[in-house]
Design a protein around this motif. Sequence first.
Motif, PDB file in Angstrom:
ATOM      1  N   GLU A 122       0.836  -1.187   0.000  1.00 15.47           N
ATOM      2  CA  GLU A 122       0.000   0.000   0.000  1.00 15.47           C
ATOM      3  C   GLU A 122       0.877   1.246   0.000  1.00 15.47           C
ATOM      4  N   ALA A 123       0.257   2.363  -0.412  1.00 13.19           N
ATOM      5  CA  ALA A 123       0.991   3.625  -0.494  1.00 13.19           C
ATOM      6  C   ALA A 123       0.155   4.737   0.116  1.00 13.19           C
ATOM      7  N   PHE A 124       0.836   5.796   0.550  1.00 13.81           N
ATOM      8  CA  PHE A 124       0.190   6.999   1.059  1.00 13.81           C
ATOM      9  C   PHE A 124       0.717   8.187   0.256  1.00 13.81           C
ATOM     10  N   VAL A 125      -0.211   8.929  -0.310  1.00 16.90           N
ATOM     11  CA  VAL A 125       0.130  10.066  -1.153  1.00 16.90           C
ATOM     12  C   VAL A 125      -0.384  11.334  -0.489  1.00 16.90           C
ATOM     13  N   ASP A 126       0.491  12.313  -0.340  1.00 17.73           N
ATOM     14  CA  ASP A 126       0.133  13.591   0.259  1.00 17.73           C
ATOM     15  C   ASP A 126       0.596  14.698  -0.686  1.00 17.73           C
ATOM     16  N   VAL A 127      -0.364  15.395  -1.283  1.00 17.27           N
ATOM     17  CA  VAL A 127      -0.061  16.479  -2.225  1.00 17.27           C
ATOM     18  C   VAL A 127      -0.596  17.784  -1.645  1.00 17.27           C
TER      19      VAL A 127
ATOM     20  N   SER B  41       9.521  29.520   0.361  1.00 13.11           N
ATOM     21  CA  SER B  41       8.724  29.770  -0.836  1.00 13.11           C
ATOM     22  C   SER B  41       7.518  30.624  -0.511  1.00 13.11           C
ATOM     23  N   ASP B  42       7.043  31.354  -1.523  1.00 13.20           N
ATOM     24  CA  ASP B  42       5.738  31.995  -1.420  1.00 13.20           C
ATOM     25  C   ASP B  42       4.734  31.340  -2.380  1.00 13.20           C
ATOM     26  N   ARG B  43       5.206  30.382  -3.139  1.00 16.08           N
ATOM     27  CA  ARG B  43       4.332  29.564  -3.986  1.00 16.08           C
ATOM     28  C   ARG B  43       5.034  28.225  -4.181  1.00 16.08           C
ATOM     29  N   TYR B  44       4.304  27.143  -4.005  1.00 19.59           N
ATOM     30  CA  TYR B  44       4.949  25.842  -4.089  1.00 19.59           C
ATOM     31  C   TYR B  44       3.896  24.736  -4.220  1.00 19.59           C
ATOM     32  N   VAL B  45       4.369  23.610  -4.721  1.00 18.06           N
ATOM     33  CA  VAL B  45       3.598  22.369  -4.739  1.00 18.06           C
ATOM     34  C   VAL B  45       4.505  21.280  -4.169  1.00 18.06           C
ATOM     35  N   THR B  46       3.991  20.493  -3.243  1.00 18.57           N
ATOM     36  CA  THR B  46       4.786  19.425  -2.644  1.00 18.57           C
ATOM     37  C   THR B  46       4.111  18.074  -2.885  1.00 18.57           C
ATOM     38  N   LEU B  47       4.929  17.056  -2.982  1.00 22.25           N
ATOM     39  CA  LEU B  47       4.459  15.676  -3.100  1.00 22.25           C
ATOM     40  C   LEU B  47       5.267  14.822  -2.132  1.00 22.25           C
ATOM     41  N   ARG B  48       4.562  14.131  -1.272  1.00 16.78           N
ATOM     42  CA  ARG B  48       5.183  13.142  -0.389  1.00 16.78           C
ATOM     43  C   ARG B  48       4.559  11.785  -0.711  1.00 16.78           C
ATOM     44  N   TYR B  49       5.408  10.834  -1.001  1.00 22.59           N
ATOM     45  CA  TYR B  49       4.916   9.503  -1.375  1.00 22.59           C
ATOM     46  C   TYR B  49       5.637   8.457  -0.536  1.00 22.59           C
TER      47      TYR B  49
ATOM     48  N   LEU C 128      16.650 -17.137   2.430  1.00 28.34           N
ATOM     49  CA  LEU C 128      17.457 -16.777   3.590  1.00 28.34           C
ATOM     50  C   LEU C 128      16.933 -15.541   4.320  1.00 28.34           C
ATOM     51  N   LEU C 129      16.038 -14.781   3.683  1.00 28.54           N
ATOM     52  CA  LEU C 129      15.559 -13.540   4.273  1.00 28.54           C
ATOM     53  C   LEU C 129      14.133 -13.624   4.805  1.00 28.54           C
ATOM     54  N   ARG C 130      13.333 -14.537   4.264  1.00 28.96           N
ATOM     55  CA  ARG C 130      11.913 -14.493   4.605  1.00 28.96           C
ATOM     56  C   ARG C 130      11.637 -14.779   6.082  1.00 28.96           C
ATOM     57  N   LYS C 131      12.521 -15.575   6.725  1.00 28.06           N
ATOM     58  CA  LYS C 131      12.321 -15.828   8.148  1.00 28.06           C
ATOM     59  C   LYS C 131      12.576 -14.590   8.999  1.00 28.06           C
ATOM     60  N   LEU C 132      13.341 -13.630   8.475  1.00 24.65           N
ATOM     61  CA  LEU C 132      13.601 -12.397   9.214  1.00 24.65           C
ATOM     62  C   LEU C 132      12.394 -11.462   9.206  1.00 24.65           C
ATOM     63  N   LYS C 133      11.483 -11.665   8.249  1.00 24.72           N
ATOM     64  CA  LYS C 133      10.278 -10.854   8.114  1.00 24.72           C
ATOM     65  C   LYS C 133      10.598  -9.378   7.875  1.00 24.72           C
ATOM     66  N   TRP C 134      11.662  -9.102   7.152  1.00 21.37           N
ATOM     67  CA  TRP C 134      11.964  -7.732   6.751  1.00 21.37           C
ATOM     68  C   TRP C 134      10.991  -7.294   5.658  1.00 21.37           C
ATOM     69  N   ARG C 135      10.812  -5.988   5.534  1.00 20.94           N
ATOM     70  CA  ARG C 135       9.873  -5.452   4.556  1.00 20.94           C
ATOM     71  C   ARG C 135      10.505  -4.266   3.834  1.00 20.94           C
ATOM     72  N   LEU C 136      10.340  -4.249   2.530  1.00 22.28           N
ATOM     73  CA  LEU C 136      10.868  -3.150   1.726  1.00 22.28           C
ATOM     74  C   LEU C 136       9.924  -1.956   1.757  1.00 22.28           C
ATOM     75  N   LEU C 137      10.491  -0.764   1.568  1.00 27.44           N
ATOM     76  CA  LEU C 137       9.683   0.448   1.464  1.00 27.44           C
ATOM     77  C   LEU C 137      10.376   1.415   0.521  1.00 27.44           C
ATOM     78  N   GLY C 138       9.602   2.337   0.004  1.00 24.59           N
ATOM     79  CA  GLY C 138      10.129   3.371  -0.864  1.00 24.59           C
ATOM     80  C   GLY C 138       9.520   4.716  -0.526  1.00 24.59           C
ATOM     81  N   THR C 139      10.313   5.798  -0.678  1.00 27.96           N
ATOM     82  CA  THR C 139       9.819   7.136  -0.368  1.00 27.96           C
ATOM     83  C   THR C 139      10.247   8.113  -1.453  1.00 27.96           C
ATOM     84  N   ALA C 140       9.472   9.161  -1.582  1.00 24.68           N
ATOM     85  CA  ALA C 140       9.818  10.242  -2.509  1.00 24.68           C
ATOM     86  C   ALA C 140       9.276  11.546  -1.943  1.00 24.68           C
ATOM     87  N   ASN C 141      10.128  12.573  -1.890  1.00 26.47           N
ATOM     88  CA  ASN C 141       9.733  13.915  -1.468  1.00 26.47           C
ATOM     89  C   ASN C 141      10.128  14.902  -2.561  1.00 26.47           C
TER      90      ASN C 141
END
Length: 841
Positions: free
Chosen positions: A683-688, A728-736, A750-763
Motif C-alpha cells: 500500500e501507499a500513502f500520497v500527500d499532495v 517559498s511563497d508559492r509551491y507544490v509538494t508531493l510526499r509519497y 534466507l531472508l523471509r524468516k527475518l520478516k523484513w519489509r521493503l519500502l520506498g519514499t519520494a519527497n
Amino acid sequence: MRRDVAHVFFRTRLVMAMLLCGLPAFLWAQETVIKGKVTDANSGDPIPFANLIFPGTSTGATTDFDGNYEIRTTHPGDTLVVSYIGYLSRRKAVVKGKTQTIHFQIREDAQNLQEVVVLSGENPAFAIMRNVVKNKSRNDKRRLVAYEYDTYTKVEIDVDNLTDKFRKRKVVQKITQVLDSIERIAGEDGKPILPILITESVSKVYYRDKPTLRYEHILNSKVNGLGVEDGSTITQLVGSSFQEYNFYQNWVNIVTKDFVSPLADGWRLYYDFDLVDSLYVDGQFCYRLDFTPRSPQDLAFTGSIWITKEGYALKQIDAAVGKQANLNFVEKIKIQQELEPAEDGAWLPVKNRVLIDVGEMTSNSAGMLAKFYTSNKNFVINKPHDVSFYQLPITMAEDVRMHEAEVFWDSIRHEPLSATEKNVYKMIDTLQAIPVVRTYTDLIKIFINGYYKVGKVDIGPYISIFSYNNIEGVRLQPGFRTNIAFSDKWVFGAQLGYGFGDQRVKYTVSAQNIMSRRRWTTLTLSARSDLGRVGIDAEAAADNYLLLASQRFGYFRRGYYTNEVRADFKRELFKGFTQRMAFRYFTFEPTYDFAYYDQPDDIATSTVSQDFQSAEVTVETRYARDEMFLQSDNDRISLGTTRWPIITLRYTRGFKGLANSDFDYDKLRLSLFKRIRFGPLGEAFVDVMGEYIFTPLPYPLLGLHLGNQTPLYSAITYNLMNYGEFISDRYVTLRYRHYFEGFLLNRVPLLRKLKWRLLGTANVIYGGLSEANRALLAPNTPTGEPTLPVGYFGNEPYVELGYGVENIFRFLRIDFVHRVTYLDRPDVHNFGVLFSFQFQL
C-alpha cells in the motif's frame, strides 16, 4: 386334541405379539445418546465444523457453529474420535446404551504441514472455484440496494501463556486467588487464561448502496474490564462495525493489514485448493475445499470453505493466519463465519467468530487473546432510508449503559452465556478490587492517554512536563483539562510553564464548547504565551503531543517568543463535509538574528525591523467522504478513510491595522491525502499540497520547508535538506510513501524468516520566491549582526528519493535517501543513511 393344539397356537401368538410390542422399547433402551462441545484447548473458543466419528463405522456428527454436537445411535463403538484440520485428534471412551455428555478440548498441531498431491488432469477444486468467482456478483451482499439487521456482539480479551516465570512475578503472585479460579475453569485439558475485559452490545445495523453508507445504532452495552470507567469508546470499538469481514472482497482488512481473500478474483496466484468432501450443511449440499497459501509468509489464510452446489455461494468458512505470516507480535488470527441466503439470493453472515492471538513481547511477559463474536438476525432487505439517516457511522442510545442487570441481558442476548463466560465477569470483578491491579491499570492509562484522571480533571499531558533547550534551559510545565465527568458540553484546559534559563513564564489556556455531537460542532477559544520554532506548525500538530514535546529539546534554530489568541468554529455540515472558520492574532519576537525592511521599495530610507504582529481570518473546507470517527468522551477521533481521499481547501486573509496588525495578505492552500492499496505490492500513502501567497511578507509568514540535519528519519521533514535552506511563497509538494510489506523478501529463502519489509519514499517540492519577497530580506539586524541565510528554489524542483528496510528486529527501520537536485550547494549531502524506530504489526 384340537383344543390343546389351539391353546398352544394361541399362547404362541400371544408371546410373539408381546415380544413384538416390547421390541421398540427394548431398542430404545439400548440407544446411545452423546452430547457435548468441542473447544480449543488454548483459547477456550468453540470449534465449529469439527468431525466426530466412531472408528470403523460411518456413524458420527459435525459440530455446529458454537462447537456443539449430538449423536444418537443404536450401533455405537466404545470410542469416539474428534478431528479437525490443523488440530490433533482426540479419543474418549463411550458407555454404550447410556445418555452422556462428552466434551473435547483439542490442541493445535504444531507440525501442521499439508501434503500436496499432484494428480494428472485438472484439480477438481479449480472448476468449483471458477464458478465461485463467476457467481460472486450474485452472492455478494454488496449487490443489495439496502439491508438492516439486529446484531449481538461479544468481545473478550484475556492474558494467556501464563508461564511459571510469569506467575512468580511479585505483582502476579498477589492475584493467586484469581489464578486458582482460572485453573479450574480451564478444564482438564484446557490452557489457563486470565480475563481482563468482557463486553456485550446489542445494535441495529443499516446499510445502503449508491451512495455506499453504513450506520450502526448501539442500543445496549455492557462493559466490564480492568481500568474501564466510562466505556463509551470501547462500546463503539466492539460494535459490529469493526467485526465485519466480507470474503467476497479481494482483500480483507484485519488489524490494519490487508489479507488476500481465498475467494479473490486472482485466487490461483495466492492459494492451492483441494476438494476433500461433499456433505449437507443446514439442508444445503456443499463442497468442502481446503486451501493453503502458496507462500506461507504472504498475508493469506489457511483453512476450509464450504461452497453450495446450487449457486456456488459461500456457506461457511474457517480461515486462519499463522505465525509464518509476515506479522509482528501476532501468533494467530482465526475467522469463522456462517452465512444464510437473503430473499433475493445474496448471502448474509449470520454468525462470526474472530480470534487474535498476540504473542509475548519478552520472555518475562505473557501473551494476549482477543475474541470477538457476532450474531445477526431479523434481516430486512432492500428498504433503504434517506441518505441523511446515515449521517453518523456509529451512535449510541442515551441509556446505552443504563441496563446491566443479568436478567435484562438474558432477555436480549441472541444466545446465553456459557458457564465459563459467567465466571469471567466474576473474576474481573475480583481483579478490580485488588489494590495493586488498580495501580498498574492507572499507570497503563497514563502511558496511553498522556493524562492522569483525578475526578473531573485530567492532569497532564505528562510528556510535556519537562524539557531542556539552549534558550529556556530546564523548562517545567504542568497542566490539566476537564473531562466528561465535569461536563459533556464544556472542556477547559490550561498549562503553566517556566524556563529557568530565560526566566520567562509561559502559559496556555483554552475553553471549548461542544455545541452538537450529531453534526460535530465546536467553538474553541484559546490564548497562549510561549516559545516556538519557525517552520513548526503548532496548529497542525496541536493533537500531536509527542511532536510538540520533542521540538522543545535540544538546540533551538530560529526560535521566537509569541503571544497568541485564537477563536475557532468548526461544524460538520453533512457526512464527511466540514466547514471551519478561525481568527488568529499573534506576535513574533525572534530569539535569533532576523530582520526585514519596512519599505522594500525604498531601501535607502526604510527602517529595519525584527518584530511584527499579525491578525488573520481563515476559512477552511474539508471533505472526507468515508471517514470513520469515534467519539471518546469529549473528543472525536478519526480512524481515517477507506477508499476516498481527504481534500482540504483553506483561504487565509490578513488584516493590517486590526489589533495593530502590520500586514495585509492573502494565502490559498489546497491539499489532498490518499491511501492507495496495491494488492500484492502493498500500500501507499500520497500527500499532495500546494499553496500560493499573494502578498510580500517577512519569511516567517511564508512557506518554510522543514529540513533535517539529524541521523533520525522523519516523515514530516525533508531528510537531506538543511535547516532553512528553502523558503517559498508559492509551491507544490508531493510526499509519497510505499510499503511493500513482504513483497520480494518473502520469496528469498534466507531472508523471509527475518520478516523484513521493503519500502520506498519520494519527497518533491517545486516552488519559488518572488523578487518582492526577496527584497524584504534585510542583510543586517538593527544591531548590525548578519541575519541567518535564507535559500530559495531555482528553475528545478527539490527531489529526494529513498528506499529502505523496516521491521528489523521488529522495531528498527533503516532508510537510504538520495538527494537528486541542488547538489552544488555548500554543506549538502547527496546521500544519507537514517534510522527510526516504529511499533507496528
